[in-house]
Design an enzyme around this catalytic site. Structure first.
Site, PDB file in Angstrom:
ATOM      1  N   ARG A 109       0.824  -1.217   0.000  1.00 23.41           N
ATOM      2  CA  ARG A 109       0.000   0.000   0.000  1.00 23.41           C
ATOM      3  C   ARG A 109       0.856   1.263   0.000  1.00 23.41           C
ATOM      4  O   ARG A 109       0.448   2.281  -0.552  1.00 23.41           O
ATOM      5  CB  ARG A 109      -0.953  -0.012   1.190  1.00 23.41           C
ATOM      6  CG  ARG A 109      -2.121  -0.946   0.920  1.00 23.41           C
ATOM      7  CD  ARG A 109      -3.163  -0.874   1.978  1.00 23.41           C
ATOM      8  NE  ARG A 109      -4.440  -1.370   1.460  1.00 23.41           N
ATOM      9  CZ  ARG A 109      -5.463  -1.736   2.211  1.00 23.41           C
ATOM     10  NH1 ARG A 109      -5.371  -1.646   3.516  1.00 23.41           N
ATOM     11  NH2 ARG A 109      -6.575  -2.162   1.654  1.00 23.41           N
ATOM     12  N   LYS A 112     -18.232 -14.930   3.416  1.00 22.58           N
ATOM     13  CA  LYS A 112     -19.630 -14.605   3.713  1.00 22.58           C
ATOM     14  C   LYS A 112     -20.389 -14.122   2.495  1.00 22.58           C
ATOM     15  O   LYS A 112     -19.961 -13.196   1.819  1.00 22.58           O
ATOM     16  CB  LYS A 112     -19.684 -13.481   4.748  1.00 22.58           C
ATOM     17  CG  LYS A 112     -19.121 -13.827   6.085  1.00 22.58           C
ATOM     18  CD  LYS A 112     -19.292 -12.619   6.965  1.00 22.58           C
ATOM     19  CE  LYS A 112     -18.710 -12.828   8.342  1.00 22.58           C
ATOM     20  NZ  LYS A 112     -18.677 -11.532   9.051  1.00 22.58           N
ATOM     21  N   GLY A 147      -8.660  -8.323  -0.160  1.00 25.11           N
ATOM     22  CA  GLY A 147      -7.371  -8.511   0.495  1.00 25.11           C
ATOM     23  C   GLY A 147      -6.871  -9.940   0.426  1.00 25.11           C
ATOM     24  O   GLY A 147      -5.698 -10.188   0.129  1.00 25.11           O
ATOM     25  N   GLY A 207     -13.284  -3.507   0.513  1.00 26.56           N
ATOM     26  CA  GLY A 207     -14.660  -3.069   0.761  1.00 26.56           C
ATOM     27  C   GLY A 207     -15.077  -1.955  -0.192  1.00 26.56           C
ATOM     28  O   GLY A 207     -16.209  -1.954  -0.700  1.00 26.56           O
TER      29      GLY A 207
HETATM   30  P1  ADP Z   1     -11.307 -11.194   0.212  1.00 31.73           P
HETATM   31  O1  ADP Z   1     -10.467 -10.608   1.322  1.00 31.73           O
HETATM   32  O2  ADP Z   1     -10.497 -11.598  -0.964  1.00 31.73           O
HETATM   33  O3  ADP Z   1     -12.481 -10.318  -0.125  1.00 31.73           O
HETATM   34  P2  ADP Z   1     -12.859 -12.737   2.100  1.00 31.73           P
HETATM   35  O4  ADP Z   1     -12.292 -11.935   3.227  1.00 31.73           O
HETATM   36  O5  ADP Z   1     -14.278 -12.528   1.749  1.00 31.73           O
HETATM   37  O6  ADP Z   1     -11.946 -12.545   0.783  1.00 31.73           O
HETATM   38  O7  ADP Z   1     -12.704 -14.294   2.420  1.00 31.73           O
HETATM   39  C1  ADP Z   1     -11.461 -14.864   2.671  1.00 31.73           C
HETATM   40  C2  ADP Z   1     -11.562 -15.946   3.703  1.00 31.73           C
HETATM   41  O8  ADP Z   1     -12.534 -16.892   3.364  1.00 31.73           O
HETATM   42  C3  ADP Z   1     -10.259 -16.690   3.845  1.00 31.73           C
HETATM   43  O9  ADP Z   1      -9.773 -16.512   5.156  1.00 31.73           O
HETATM   44  C4  ADP Z   1     -10.639 -18.161   3.606  1.00 31.73           C
HETATM   45  O10 ADP Z   1     -10.026 -19.054   4.488  1.00 31.73           O
HETATM   46  C5  ADP Z   1     -12.116 -18.139   3.854  1.00 31.73           C
HETATM   47  N1  ADP Z   1     -12.761 -19.257   3.173  1.00 31.73           N
HETATM   48  C6  ADP Z   1     -12.915 -19.440   1.848  1.00 31.73           C
HETATM   49  N2  ADP Z   1     -13.530 -20.594   1.589  1.00 31.73           N
HETATM   50  C7  ADP Z   1     -13.778 -21.178   2.784  1.00 31.73           C
HETATM   51  C8  ADP Z   1     -14.418 -22.374   3.181  1.00 31.73           C
HETATM   52  N3  ADP Z   1     -14.912 -23.235   2.276  1.00 31.73           N
HETATM   53  N4  ADP Z   1     -14.507 -22.628   4.508  1.00 31.73           N
HETATM   54  C9  ADP Z   1     -14.022 -21.771   5.408  1.00 31.73           C
HETATM   55  N5  ADP Z   1     -13.403 -20.625   5.103  1.00 31.73           N
HETATM   56  C10 ADP Z   1     -13.293 -20.323   3.796  1.00 31.73           C
HETATM   57 MG    MG Z   2     -10.703 -10.586   3.467  1.00 32.19          MG
END
Ligand code: ADP
Ligand code: MG
Length: 399
Positions: free
Chosen positions: A39, A199, A351, A374
């Site tokens: 960053r 989520k 992230g 976000g």
């Molecule tokens: P990003 O930061 O790329 O937007 P998120 O924060 O929404 O992604 O999600 C990332 C997290 O989701 C990771 O820590 C990963 O371990 C978790 N994750 C992905 N698939 C699963 C799963 N099937 N079961 C539990 N955790 C999961």
């Molecule tokens: Mg994340």
């Protein structure tokens, strides 16, 4: 070329003036040092532009979530690392605002930089307190917001202060808005969107928007279990948020809008969220009790990769599985490799998705890696970003 309608720092008269620059230098720290300076590097083009044009820069950012002044979340390591990158010492102010800070700012030479303390040391930052915004505005004659990743929050240093000084967009913020808006509003078809992560409720707004514009949406991550639940399938001990109703609605809308919302057809299961847990391939998606789905399976990964390689535009946000655990990283790796190799325009946000790209050494093979998790999702949803909205319109400065 672009849809960017805000005034750019490139068009600001800044020589021999003092500029308050809000960047997103919210980096991970480890043992009092910056662990990953991505960053800080992303903010360099604007910092360098200000210096080239003889401005004096008062730089600020938030760092972590302190509940007040917290020495562990001082900007000192950030100022140090920035100094190393630009080859000049960057002094750190003793606070965010106040008389001492003001006199340091007033003492800056052209091309000088002063780094303010963590803006969240001030409780008025997140409450967008007018007094704090006034005090920030007193430090400079002009404001530049380059903190795209913080621009979905109406805080004193992102939104409040922008109403008190002539306010311009930094180079990174502008590029982020241009790249992401292009995917949202004007993608080269077919648009293929891969969404994963923990989520469904985090990402449902983006899903709903993409149902109208994307050819297909590929669902992975723990989020798929909300969809499977909505279809009445057993999900065992898989991670499940409260988004089942949201998923049901998205499935219905996908049919109505003729968007292909593709769900996994096979999974990799584990007993618990741990690298050394018992692991089992499951051809199919029903998860028995005592097991959790921790990754998409190989057939799903291959089908997602094929869809990605046939896309005119790809947007990827959210890992396909628990990629931090090596036995469950295969699906995320397959999607990351497909995105990196795709002939279409590729944009990645989030992230954890970026962490995955970096881990696989693929970040350089993506057209645009967004720094704004976000904020990039809110932009994709079509929501206004307060830190961007508050900037001057380009027409106001070119007139
Ligand atoms: P990003 O930061 O790329 O937007 P998120 O924060 O929404 O992604 O999600 C990332 C997290 O989701 C990771 O820590 C990963 O371990 C978790 N994750 C992905 N698939 C699963 C799963 N099937 N079961 C539990 N955790 C999961
Ligand atoms: Mg994340």
């Amino acid at each position: 070329m672009s849809t960017f309608t805000k005034a750019s720092v490139r068009d600001a008269h800044i020589a021999d003036r003092r500029v308050l620059l809000r960047a997103d230098l919210n980096v991970p720290l480890q043992g009092g040092e910056v662990e990953d300076d991505t960053r800080i590097r992303a903010a360099l083009p604007t910092i360098e532009l200000l210096a080239e044009r003889r401005a004096a820069t008062v730089l600020c950012s938030h760092l972590g979530r302190p509940g007040g002044v917290d020495p562990d979340l001082s900007m000192a390591p950030v100022a140090r690392r920035l100094g190393e990158l630009i080859g000049a010492e960057v002094p750190l102010a003793p606070a965010v605002v106040g008389d001492d800070v003001l006199s340091l700012a007033e003492g800056l030479e052209p091309r000088g930089i002063l780094c303010l303390e963590n803006t969240r040391f001030e409780p008025g930052e997140t409450s967008n307190d007018p007094g704090l915004a006034d005090a920030l505005a007193a430090l400079a004659g002009l404001y530049v917001n380059d903190a795209f990743a913080a621009s979905h929050r109406a805080h004193a240093s992102t939104e409040g202060v922008a109403h008190r000084l002539p306010a311009y967009a930094g180079l990174l913020l502008e590029r982020e808005v241009v790249e992401l808006t292009a995917v949202r509003d004007d993608p080269v078809p077919p648009l293929v969107v891969a969404l994963g992560g923990a989520k469904v409720s985090d990402k449902i707004g983006a899903i709903e928007r993409f149902l109208a514009t994307a050819e297909r949406i590929l669902i992975g991550g723990a989020m798929c279990f909300s969809f499977f639940r909505a279809q009445g399938r057993p999900t065992g001990d898989s991670l499940l948020d409260d988004g089942v109703e949201l998923a049901r609605r998205a499935l219905e809308r996908a049919t109505a809008l003729d968007c292909e919302l593709r769900l996994p057809v096979d999974l990799v299961l584990g007993r618990s969220f741990a690298a050394d847990t018992e692991r089992r391939d499951r051809d199919g998606v029903d998860v028995p009790d005592g097991w959790m789905g921790l990754d998409i399976g190989p057939r799903t990964a291959a089908s997602y990769a094929e869809a990605i390689s046939a896309a005119g535009t790809v947007f990827w946000n959210g890992p396909m599985g628990a990629f931090e655990l090596a036995p469950f990283a295969g699906g995320t790796r397959a999607v990351a490799e497909a995105v990196a190799a795709a002939p279409g325009r590729t944009v990645v946000g989030g992230g954890d998705s970026i962490a995955a790209l970096n881990e696989f050494g693929l970040a350089d093979d993506v057209d645009w890696v967004s720094t704004g998790g976000g904020a990039s999702l809110e932009l994709m949803e079509g929501r206004a970003l307060p830190g961007v909205e508050a900037l001057l319109d380009a027409t106001e400065v070119r007139a």
